[in-house]
Design a protein around this motif. Structure first.
Motif, PDB file in Angstrom:
ATOM      1  N   LEU A 338       0.816  -1.211   0.000  1.00 33.13           N
ATOM      2  CA  LEU A 338       0.000   0.000   0.000  1.00 33.13           C
ATOM      3  C   LEU A 338       0.852   1.264   0.000  1.00 33.13           C
ATOM      4  O   LEU A 338       0.619   2.164  -0.797  1.00 33.13           O
ATOM      5  CB  LEU A 338      -0.937   0.015   1.212  1.00 33.13           C
ATOM      6  CG  LEU A 338      -1.968  -1.129   1.285  1.00 33.13           C
ATOM      7  CD1 LEU A 338      -2.873  -0.939   2.497  1.00 33.13           C
ATOM      8  CD2 LEU A 338      -2.782  -1.223   0.018  1.00 33.13           C
ATOM      9  N   GLY A 339       1.849   1.376   0.906  1.00 34.17           N
ATOM     10  CA  GLY A 339       2.688   2.567   0.871  1.00 34.17           C
ATOM     11  C   GLY A 339       3.136   3.033   2.243  1.00 34.17           C
ATOM     12  O   GLY A 339       3.016   2.332   3.245  1.00 34.17           O
ATOM     13  N   MET A 377       1.470   8.144   1.125  1.00 35.08           N
ATOM     14  CA  MET A 377       2.216   8.118  -0.129  1.00 35.08           C
ATOM     15  C   MET A 377       2.292   6.682  -0.662  1.00 35.08           C
ATOM     16  O   MET A 377       2.726   5.777   0.052  1.00 35.08           O
ATOM     17  CB  MET A 377       3.615   8.678   0.126  1.00 35.08           C
ATOM     18  CG  MET A 377       4.539   8.726  -1.047  1.00 35.08           C
ATOM     19  SD  MET A 377       5.985   9.809  -0.732  1.00 35.08           S
ATOM     20  CE  MET A 377       6.441   9.412   0.952  1.00 35.08           C
ATOM     21  N   SER A 378       1.852   6.503  -1.897  1.00 32.87           N
ATOM     22  CA  SER A 378       1.908   5.188  -2.547  1.00 32.87           C
ATOM     23  C   SER A 378       2.725   5.282  -3.814  1.00 32.87           C
ATOM     24  O   SER A 378       2.821   6.345  -4.459  1.00 32.87           O
ATOM     25  CB  SER A 378       0.500   4.694  -2.889  1.00 32.87           C
ATOM     26  OG  SER A 378      -0.294   4.594  -1.732  1.00 32.87           O
ATOM     27  N   GLU A 379       3.289   4.149  -4.216  1.00 35.20           N
ATOM     28  CA  GLU A 379       4.132   4.104  -5.405  1.00 35.20           C
ATOM     29  C   GLU A 379       3.319   4.350  -6.669  1.00 35.20           C
ATOM     30  O   GLU A 379       2.215   3.821  -6.834  1.00 35.20           O
ATOM     31  CB  GLU A 379       4.840   2.753  -5.484  1.00 35.20           C
ATOM     32  CG  GLU A 379       5.793   2.625  -6.649  1.00 35.20           C
ATOM     33  CD  GLU A 379       6.847   1.552  -6.447  1.00 35.20           C
ATOM     34  OE1 GLU A 379       7.606   1.306  -7.395  1.00 35.20           O
ATOM     35  OE2 GLU A 379       6.918   0.980  -5.348  1.00 35.20           O
ATOM     36  N   ASP A 380       3.867   5.157  -7.553  1.00 42.68           N
ATOM     37  CA  ASP A 380       3.335   5.370  -8.896  1.00 42.68           C
ATOM     38  C   ASP A 380       4.164   4.488  -9.825  1.00 42.68           C
ATOM     39  O   ASP A 380       5.395   4.583  -9.832  1.00 42.68           O
ATOM     40  CB  ASP A 380       3.472   6.854  -9.262  1.00 42.68           C
ATOM     41  CG  ASP A 380       2.796   7.221 -10.574  1.00 42.68           C
ATOM     42  OD1 ASP A 380       1.940   6.463 -11.041  1.00 42.68           O
ATOM     43  OD2 ASP A 380       3.140   8.293 -11.121  1.00 42.68           O
ATOM     44  N   LEU A 381       3.528   3.621 -10.583  1.00 44.76           N
ATOM     45  CA  LEU A 381       4.255   2.681 -11.434  1.00 44.76           C
ATOM     46  C   LEU A 381       4.618   3.320 -12.771  1.00 44.76           C
ATOM     47  O   LEU A 381       3.893   4.180 -13.279  1.00 44.76           O
ATOM     48  CB  LEU A 381       3.410   1.427 -11.665  1.00 44.76           C
ATOM     49  CG  LEU A 381       2.975   0.681 -10.405  1.00 44.76           C
ATOM     50  CD1 LEU A 381       2.049  -0.482 -10.754  1.00 44.76           C
ATOM     51  CD2 LEU A 381       4.173   0.193  -9.617  1.00 44.76           C
ATOM     52  N   PRO A 382       5.746   2.923 -13.377  1.00 41.95           N
ATOM     53  CA  PRO A 382       6.154   3.532 -14.645  1.00 41.95           C
ATOM     54  C   PRO A 382       5.240   3.128 -15.797  1.00 41.95           C
ATOM     55  O   PRO A 382       4.891   1.955 -15.957  1.00 41.95           O
ATOM     56  CB  PRO A 382       7.578   2.994 -14.846  1.00 41.95           C
ATOM     57  CG  PRO A 382       7.613   1.712 -14.082  1.00 41.95           C
ATOM     58  CD  PRO A 382       6.717   1.912 -12.895  1.00 41.95           C
TER      59      PRO A 382
END
Length: 504
Positions: A338-339, A377-382
């Motif tokens: 989740l973050g 804050m959560s990861e933004d994927l490329p």
């Protein structure tokens, strides 16, 4: 006619990447010139005035970017000596070991890096010393291996925050002391305010200017040129090496030639400079044989959350001392990551007024007095279609948010946890595109020139004397603040340049 200058090493940008490169190269014996678009932040009454900062937006840049639909917006991308770090929250978290590996999320896979955690670990230690980080080991269950302790003990919790920490412990969480690049005594001696999102006019925050750049400029071979707007890079006659850069200062045009060029203008502006530097031989821009320059833009999915207990008063001044990583690698119930959660700087009525202008001040004051304020804050994927374009001198940022399933899950999970911890009112508001403070991914590094622009030492596959050292090199965003990782990689790259005598 352009005036000509020369240096052994040219660094474009004085943010975390550029300043740490300058610090790492300052004893190389080479002449180093740093070009910075902005000027030094002046000391003024605005610097500690929340209404000036958040309501009047005194420090925001005047430039406008466009989004994918062509709509203009004013980005929170700051141009001062020290770059965006002048306003950062001074959180210096390491990426976790698994952040360097393939990591499956609800909406996709965060890709592996071409280097591992242990390649960067000694440089994390060096960066923590450089930024005089305050922290404590052994509190965070996701904490990676450290070969050295933090240089200083953690910034202490204020009483209201110590109580919040205990509430979270009682519901089974593991709140940890955030590693912070702040001399809290000096900061508070100047004025009793938070530091997160407040400009640092050299009063206790260790940022790119006050930590790394100050060290570099102590050497006579290192110089800084401010007010220098770099427009493009120049190639040599055979089109393979970078000859230098063209910039404008005070209306006058200059070209500076250098044997080694380091581009550290920030993930968005570094990509824009490379794209604007297109030639007949390189029509897609420089360092862009792979076509990835400007693509894979990432910016953390982020939400502000206010936890409110009308029975308790939050009388803290700075607040920002706690983090929570209990849901960093899973949701606590066997689900995907989740973050990260961490405290924001203390939210005051003027800060709330910036987003809630229609709400009376006395209501906002009462709300602020009883809230503890968090940053989720959560990861933004490329995504290759999440990208930076250039249209003449204008920047177009077509950001395609990803991994929102995880972020919505983090918001839901934290609402549950905070209510269980005794906060009856929990409010949440997402950050928008006006805050690209964790921008990354636009000039990614890797082993394969077909899928990356840079090698593992951030050297361009296409140009042997060009390095791009800012968060643009990152192939994934992880879910914690990127500053320390940029600093560590910059020190690693600077050491590599010296050890290979590339700058000679």
């Amino acid at each position: 006619m352009m005036r000509e200058q020369s240096a052994d090493i040219l660094i474009i940008g004085s943010g975390i990447g550029g300043a740490c490169m300058a610090a790492g190269l300052s004893t190389s014996g080479a002449s180093v010139v740093i070009l910075e678009r902005g000027e030094q932040l002046p000391q003024s009454a605005h610097a500690r005035n929340p209404r000036s900062i958040f309501v009047d937006e005194h420090y925001r840049p005047k430039e406008m970017w466009r989004d994918a639909a062509g709509l203009e917006f004013n980005p929170g991308n700051y141009y001062y000596v020290g770059g965006n770090s002048k306003f950062y929250g001074a959180v210096m978290l390491r990426y976790r070991e698994r952040d360097f590996e393939d990591l499956t999320h609800a909406d996709g896979v965060s890709p592996a890096w071409p280097i591992g955690y242990h390649d960067l670990e000694p440089w994390y230690c060096a960066a923590e010393r450089l930024f005089q980080v305050r922290g404590a080991l052994g509190q965070d269950p996701t904490e990676p291996e450290h070969s050295a302790s933090y240089p200083h003990p953690p910034v202490p919790d204020e009483p209201a925050i110590a109580a919040a920490r205990e509430r979270l412990r009682k519901v089974g969480l593991h709140p940890f002391s955030l590693p912070l690049a702040i001399d809290i005594g000096r900061w508070l001696d100047h004025a009793k305010t938070p530091w997160d999102a407040y400009p640092d006019t050299r009063t206790g925050k260790f940022d790119a200017e006050t930590a790394a750049l100050a060290l570099a400029l102590a050497q006579p071979a290192v110089s800084l040129v401010t007010g220098a707007m770099v427009e493009r890079l120049q190639l040599d006659r055979d089109g393979s090496r970078i000859a230098g850069a063209e910039y404008v200062k005070d209306g006058e045009r200059f070209v500076i030639r250098a044997g080694t060029v380091v581009l550290s203008a920030g993930a968005i502006n570094s990509a824009a400079i490379l794209l604007r530097s297109a030639t007949e031989r390189h029509p897609g821009g420089l360092a862009n044989r792979s076509g990835v320059v400007g693509r894979h833009f990432m910016n953390h999915n982020a939400t502000a959350m206010l936890t409110i207990d009308p029975r308790k008063r939050n009388d803290s001044v700075y607040q920002k001392t706690l983090g929570i990583n209990d849901f960093y690698f899973d949701d606590g119930r066997g689900g995907p990551p989740l973050g990260n959660v961490q405290l924001l700087g203390r939210i005051s009525a003027p800060v709330l007024k910036a987003s809630l202008r229609w709400v009376p001040d006395f209501v906002l004051e009462r709300l602020a007095c009883h809230s503890v304020d968090w940053y989720l804050m959560s990861e933004d994927l490329p995504d290759p279609e999440s990208r930076v374009h250039v249209d003449g001198k204008s920047i177009v940022l077509a950001w395609k948010r990803t991994n929102m399933t995880a972020h919505r899950g983090l918001v839901r999970r934290m609402k549950e946890v905070f209510r269980e911890a005794g906060y009856p009112i929990v409010l949440a508001r997402a950050f928008d595109k006006r805050t690209p403070s964790h921008q990354c991914g636009t000039v990614r590094f890797g082993h394969d020139p077909a899928t990356s622009a840079l090698d593992p030492f951030c050297r361009a596959h296409d140009h042997p004397n060009l390095f791009v050292v800012d968060a643009g090199f990152m192939p994934s965003s992880a879910a914690v603040n990127p500053s320390l990782t940029v600093a560590a990689q910059a020190l690693r790259v600077a050491d590599h340049i010296q050890s290979t005598r590339f700058a000679a």
